[in-house]
Design a protein around this motif. Structure first.
Motif, mmCIF file in Angstrom:
data_model
loop_
_atom_site.group_PDB
_atom_site.id
_atom_site.type_symbol
_atom_site.label_atom_id
_atom_site.label_comp_id
_atom_site.label_asym_id
_atom_site.label_seq_id
_atom_site.Cartn_x
_atom_site.Cartn_y
_atom_site.Cartn_z
ATOM 1 N N ILE A 87 6.167 -9.839 12.486
ATOM 2 C CA ILE A 87 6.126 -9.340 11.109
ATOM 3 C C ILE A 87 4.800 -8.605 10.899
ATOM 4 O O ILE A 87 3.738 -9.155 11.192
ATOM 5 C CB ILE A 87 6.244 -10.496 10.102
ATOM 6 N N GLY A 88 4.884 -7.402 10.392
ATOM 7 C CA GLY A 88 3.695 -6.651 10.000
ATOM 8 C C GLY A 88 3.711 -6.458 8.496
ATOM 9 O O GLY A 88 4.462 -5.630 7.980
ATOM 10 N N VAL A 89 2.924 -7.257 7.764
ATOM 11 C CA VAL A 89 2.902 -7.183 6.299
ATOM 12 C C VAL A 89 2.164 -5.910 5.880
ATOM 13 O O VAL A 89 1.033 -5.676 6.291
ATOM 14 C CB VAL A 89 2.227 -8.427 5.678
ATOM 15 N N LEU A 90 2.821 -5.079 5.068
ATOM 16 C CA LEU A 90 2.224 -3.838 4.585
ATOM 17 C C LEU A 90 1.686 -3.990 3.168
ATOM 18 O O LEU A 90 0.571 -3.572 2.873
ATOM 19 C CB LEU A 90 3.254 -2.704 4.635
ATOM 20 N N THR A 91 2.490 -4.545 2.280
ATOM 21 C CA THR A 91 2.083 -4.745 0.890
ATOM 22 C C THR A 91 2.615 -6.097 0.428
ATOM 23 O O THR A 91 3.560 -6.632 1.012
ATOM 24 C CB THR A 91 2.647 -3.651 -0.049
ATOM 25 N N GLY A 92 2.025 -6.617 -0.625
ATOM 26 C CA GLY A 92 2.531 -7.856 -1.182
ATOM 27 C C GLY A 92 1.794 -8.238 -2.445
ATOM 28 O O GLY A 92 0.586 -8.064 -2.531
ATOM 29 N N PHE A 93 2.538 -8.708 -3.437
ATOM 30 C CA PHE A 93 1.906 -9.233 -4.647
ATOM 31 C C PHE A 93 2.804 -10.288 -5.268
ATOM 32 O O PHE A 93 4.005 -10.347 -5.014
ATOM 33 C CB PHE A 93 1.576 -8.126 -5.648
ATOM 34 N N TYR A 94 2.184 -11.124 -6.089
ATOM 35 C CA TYR A 94 2.888 -12.110 -6.899
ATOM 36 C C TYR A 94 2.500 -11.840 -8.343
ATOM 37 O O TYR A 94 1.315 -11.768 -8.673
ATOM 38 C CB TYR A 94 2.471 -13.528 -6.505
ATOM 39 N N GLY A 95 3.476 -11.631 -9.184
ATOM 40 C CA GLY A 95 3.233 -11.317 -10.587
ATOM 41 C C GLY A 95 4.440 -10.590 -11.141
ATOM 42 O O GLY A 95 5.579 -10.903 -10.808
ATOM 43 N N ARG A 96 4.201 -9.585 -11.969
ATOM 44 C CA ARG A 96 5.283 -8.771 -12.519
ATOM 45 C C ARG A 96 4.733 -7.399 -12.853
ATOM 46 O O ARG A 96 3.671 -7.282 -13.451
ATOM 47 C CB ARG A 96 5.868 -9.420 -13.775
#
Length: 163
Positions: A87-96
């Motif tokens: 897995i190569g994580v490019l972007t990620g966020f938790y919220g809205r």
């Protein structure tokens, strides 16, 4: 069908591109509803529609296309690239970031006080959990990511490639 209630022939939601991109980019398919509750009402009294153009891109071995995954609050999902791939994580966020994700992804709550919030540590936590692994489990909870917007139902949105 013809409508005699047309008040304006030239109006557009200022957030429509962002909402459509958030719901559709990187997906194998998406569904959008042309509703004022999603896009706002830029021209009251006039029926509205969505007009968009898109290009489907097929993945190739040398240039993998990112997968976008949305995980609703209080849900746990497994990301799995299969044997021999990482897995190569490019972007990620938790919220809205918008009101649409509830409708497009079918998350079970409508509690949205803010549509502009993000956990500051979310990318780092998602990256540390999944990057470089064949398989990982992600849980979208305030316990893991903190609570960036009280009273708002949140989600994880991440993009990744399998390499």
């Amino acid at each position: 069908r013809p409508n005699t209630n047309i008040q304006s022939t030239s109006c557009a939601s200022t957030s429509s591109n962002e909402i459509i991109k958030d719901a559709c980019q990187g997906q194998n398919g998406c569904r959008l509803d042309a509703r004022n509750s999603i896009f706002g009402d830029p021209c009251r009294g006039t029926p509205k529609y969505i007009y968009m153009s898109y290009t489907c891109i097929y993945p190739t071995c040398s240039n993998p296309i990112p997968t976008v995954r949305v995980i609703c609050e209080r849900q746990r999902r497994i990301i799995n690239c299969g044997t021999g791939k990482r897995i190569g994580v490019l972007t990620g966020f938790y919220g809205r970031t918008n009101k649409l994700t509830f409708i497009a992804i079918r998350c079970p709550s409508r509690a949205i006080r803010s549509s502009r919030c993000k956990s500051r540590s979310s990318f780092r936590r998602i990256h540390n959990t999944c990057h470089g692994k064949q398989r990982c489990a992600i849980t979208a909870t305030n316990t893991v990511f903190g609570n960036p917007c009280n009273g708002t139902y949140k989600y994880i949105k991440m993009s990744y490639v399998c390499y």
